[in-house]
Design a protein around this motif. Structure first.
Motif, short mmCIF file in Angstrom:
data_model
loop_
_atom_site.label_atom_id
_atom_site.label_comp_id
_atom_site.label_asym_id
_atom_site.label_seq_id
_atom_site.Cartn_x
_atom_site.Cartn_y
_atom_site.Cartn_z
N ASP A 1 26.39 3.40 -11.03
CA ASP A 1 25.62 2.16 -11.34
C ASP A 1 25.85 1.23 -10.57
O ASP A 1 24.78 0.33 -10.39
CB ASP A 1 25.65 1.58 -13.03
N GLY A 2 26.91 1.25 -9.70
CA GLY A 2 27.11 0.21 -8.51
C GLY A 2 26.45 0.78 -7.09
O GLY A 2 26.50 0.06 -6.08
N VAL A 3 25.67 1.74 -6.93
CA VAL A 3 24.94 2.50 -5.76
C VAL A 3 23.98 1.20 -5.57
O VAL A 3 23.01 1.03 -6.39
CB VAL A 3 24.47 3.59 -5.83
N PRO A 4 23.88 0.77 -4.26
CA PRO A 4 23.00 -0.22 -4.10
C PRO A 4 21.29 0.34 -4.20
O PRO A 4 21.05 1.59 -3.45
CB PRO A 4 23.21 -0.74 -2.56
N GLY A 5 20.53 -0.48 -4.85
CA GLY A 5 19.11 0.07 -5.06
C GLY A 5 18.99 1.25 -5.87
O GLY A 5 17.87 1.77 -5.96
N ILE A 6 19.81 1.70 -6.90
CA ILE A 6 19.79 2.97 -7.46
C ILE A 6 18.70 2.67 -8.66
O ILE A 6 17.97 3.63 -8.88
CB ILE A 6 21.28 3.44 -8.48
#
Length: 117
Positions: A28-33
């Motif tokens: 959930d911390g992936v940029p733009g997920i």
């Protein structure tokens, strides 16, 4: 929202293997997920059917370590569900704010909620 309205795996499937490994256990911390995620099948239609008969809200938790996810959740709801649902989004770490029926991807939490209320 995750796996109730938002098809979280649909976004994960679009990540490169490198990014998936880098963010393992915190996807959930992936940029733009969230921008990559599609709605769950029939979820949006179901929300609006329920909203015709009930005062319906979206109660979601935004992780502390990725503060922008709250804003991104708002954008996702507005993009996929329109202004009416966007005004019905509540972001909180307290799912016990819900006094009605709760639809959640974490069955254990839903069972606990039902026992306490």
């Amino acid at each position: 929202m995750d796996n109730v309205l938002v098809d979280f795996p649909s976004g994960i499937q679009q990540l490169s293997a490198t990014v998936a490994r880098e963010y393992e256990n915190r996807l959930d911390g992936v940029p733009g997920i969230f921008a990559l995620m599609a709605p769950m099948p029939c979820a949006i239609e179901s929300f609006f059917e329920l909203a015709k008969k009930f005062d319906t809200y979206i109660l979601s938790t935004s992780p502390w370590r990725t503060l922008r996810l709250g804003q991104i959740s708002c954008f996702w709801v507005k993009r996929h569900m329109g202004q009416a649902a966007y005004k019905r989004l509540i972001l909180s770490h307290h799912n016990n704010l819900n006094l009605g029926d709760l639809k959640d991807d974490r069955k254990k939490w839903v069972d606990k909620f039902r026992m306490n209320y």
